[in-house]
Design an enzyme around this catalytic site. Structure first.
Site, PDB file in Angstrom:
ATOM      1  CD  GLU A 115      44.347  44.672  49.742  1.00 23.10           C
ATOM      2  OE1 GLU A 115      44.535  45.829  50.153  1.00 23.10           O
ATOM      3  OE2 GLU A 115      45.260  43.964  49.277  1.00 23.10           O
ATOM      4  CD  GLU A 163      45.611  43.335  44.915  1.00 25.56           C
ATOM      5  OE1 GLU A 163      46.514  43.910  45.563  1.00 25.56           O
ATOM      6  OE2 GLU A 163      44.468  43.789  44.785  1.00 25.56           O
TER       7      GLU A 163
HETATM    8  C1  BGP Z   1      46.783  46.327  47.632  1.00 25.57           C
HETATM    9  C2  BGP Z   1      45.638  46.964  46.872  1.00 25.57           C
HETATM   10  C3  BGP Z   1      45.988  47.564  45.572  1.00 25.57           C
HETATM   11  C4  BGP Z   1      47.420  48.015  45.427  1.00 25.57           C
HETATM   12  C5  BGP Z   1      48.448  47.166  46.129  1.00 25.57           C
HETATM   13  C6  BGP Z   1      49.833  47.748  46.231  1.00 25.57           C
HETATM   14  O1  BGP Z   1      46.612  46.561  48.984  1.00 25.57           O
HETATM   15  O2  BGP Z   1      44.570  46.078  46.656  1.00 25.57           O
HETATM   16  O3  BGP Z   1      45.024  48.518  45.268  1.00 25.57           O
HETATM   17  O4  BGP Z   1      47.610  49.312  45.254  1.00 25.57           O
HETATM   18  O5  BGP Z   1      48.029  46.808  47.412  1.00 25.57           O
HETATM   19  O6  BGP Z   1      49.955  48.582  47.330  1.00 25.57           O
HETATM   20  P1  BGP Z   1      50.353  50.091  47.209  1.00 25.57           P
HETATM   21  O7  BGP Z   1      49.619  50.648  46.030  1.00 25.57           O
HETATM   22  O8  BGP Z   1      49.904  50.736  48.471  1.00 25.57           O
HETATM   23  O9  BGP Z   1      51.829  50.136  47.048  1.00 25.57           O
END
Ligand code: BGP
Length: 462
Positions: A168, A367
């Site tokens: 990302e 993801e």
């Molecule tokens: C994505 C990232 C992760 C992760 C996930 C969940 O954007 O790659 O690192 O953390 O989102 O989001 P958050 O942790 O902000 O709730």
């Protein structure tokens, strides 16, 4: 009888993690500081319940147990990241042997248990010294990253075959240079475009280096968070707003990564607003050489937009939101804890777009997931009954399956994440894992979804 969803043979079932979010041992094993260690020291109040990244899920010490759990729940693949500041404290110079040993042990243990490791080189965790030199604004940092990538390929490329330059990459741009949720908390459109551009230069240099290393059966890719844009209506002004949001948030990285060049319309918008980054001779060719073999798609939420209601403040910092307003669709389904809309069909729309406009590049869902607060509410007989997560995954898989049936080149599905982990500023607020982690004792317990995915992975469908 309800329809059966069987996935192509060899489908990748697994989950994704990142070093800073799971390793812990932030001040152990010779690791250098990264921006998260530093920012937490500076401003602990910005983190949920003031929890920082020192111990997180303690994967550094418990990886063996965790890999057994992955195996138990049917993982055949697993994505993790290397911490640059652990492998090369300070960002350049001497390689830290303790880190080499640690990553070697993890990789070997995964492979011994039939789980293919996918490695990400950069997941939001800039070494502090590199940030102090200007981070991605500085081309010398880009070169230091290229060197770090080379060392990682040489050290682990004999066993690791799927590599990802960035996770990302737009998020550090948004967080660090536009919207104030990552260090260094700058708000400046022009610096943001420079950071975005130099990140892609760093990506392309790593790709070129990877290919020079001649890793047998190796593939190099990038992981992008794609947020499909949906216009409020078919009115031309709404359509235009949606197209521009797509340019800023998806095509800004997707086009150079897969097609090797930036969209002309994006360049024109930035030119018109005096936001173009500084480039160097040879960059165009470099970007073309940086086209990926494989694309990881992180999908959480759509982006719904409409034409602006009001003129932007032209004296304020340049923002993508000068060109559209976010639109709250009546009746939308929300994950209230994270504040993100749940729109399962988005995963299908992304895949069809990749098929039609991006050469049907080999891809996978790297993801997808649902963060929920206070999951202890759902404990029954010692187990979190996360039926909402099962529904969430199933509904997304149904759309992914449809895309595959229609010829999309999607090879796997990874949940965010294996076990509850430290979510940046949200720390341990929202839990995402198949496995719960007690923040104090670090005890791991399988949730209901873990048993469900085990069956899905064993049957290669449901
Ligand atoms: C994505 C990232 C992760 C992760 C996930 C969940 O954007 O790659 O690192 O953390 O989102 O989001 P958050 O942790 O902000 O709730």
């Amino acid at each position: 009888m309800s329809k059966k969803y069987v996935f192509p043979e060899g489908f990748w079932w697994g989950s994704a993690t990142s070093a800073t979010q799971i390793e812990g041992a932030a001040h152990e094993g010779g690791k250098g500081e990264n921006i998260w260690d530093h920012w937490y020291k500076q401003e602990p109040d910005r983190f949920f319940e003031q929890i920082g990244p020192e111990t997180t899920s303690d994967f550094y010490h418990r990886y063996k147990e965790d890999i057994q759990l992955m195996k138990e729940i049917g993982h055949n693949t697993f994505r993790m990241s290397i911490s640059w500041s652990r492998l090369i404290p300070g960002g350049r110079g001497k390689v830290n042997q303790e880190a080499v040993d640690f990553y070697n042990h993890v990789i070997d243990e995964l492979i011994a248990n039939g789980i293919e490791p996918f490695l990400t080189l950069f997941h939001f965790d800039m070494p502090l010294e590199m940030q102090n030199e200007g981070g991605w604004e500085n081309r010398e940092v880009v070169d230091a990253y290229q060197h770090y990538a080379k060392i990682a390929f040489e050290l682990f490329g004999d066993r690791v075959k799927k590599w990802f330059t960035f996770n990302e990459p737009i998020v550090p741009v948004e967080g660090g240079y536009l919207y104030d949720f990552h260090y260094p908390n700058v708000v400046d459109g022009k610096r943001a475009t420079q950071v975005a551009y130099n990140t892609m230069i760093a990506h392309a240099k790593a790709v070129v280096t990877f290919r020079e290393c001649n890793i047998r059966d190796g593939k190099i890719g990038i992981v992008l968070n794609l947020t499909p844009s949906y216009p409020r209506s078919q009115h031309p002004a709404d359509l235009k707003a949606s197209r521009i949001a797509d340019l800023f948030f998806n095509r800004s990285f997707l086009d150079p990564a897969v097609l090797g060049e930036y969209p002309e319309e994006l360049i024109q918008i930035l030119r018109d607003h005096h936001q173009l980054p500084i480039t160097q001779n040879g960059d165009k060719e470099l970007l073309m050489a940086g086209k990926v073999d494989i694309l990881g798609v992180n999908y959480y939420q759509p982006r719904r937009v409409k034409a602006k209601d009001h003129l932007p403040n032209m004296e304020g910092p340049f923002m993508p939101e000068w060109f559209f307003d976010l639109y709250e669709m009546p009746g939308r389904k929300m994950n209230p804890y994270r504040g993100w809309e749940i729109y399962e069909k988005g995963i299908y729309d992304i895949m069809i777009n990749l098929k039609e406009n991006y050469n049907n590049i080999e891809s996978f869902i790297s993801e997808n997931g649902m963060g929920v607060q206070d999951e202890e509410r759902f404990v029954n007989n010692g187990q979190i009954q996360d039926d909402y997560r099962i529904d969430f995954i199933r509904e997304h898989l149904i759309w992914l399956h449809k895309a595959i049936e229609e010829g999309c080149n999607a090879r796997g599905y990874h949940l965010w994440t294996l076990m509850d982990n430290w979510s940046w500023m949200n720390a341990y607020k929202n839990r995402y894992g198949f496995i719960s982690v007690d923040v104090n004792t670090k005890k791991r317990t399988l949730k209901k979804s873990a048993y469900w995915i085990k069956e899905v992975s064993e049957k290669n469908g449901f």
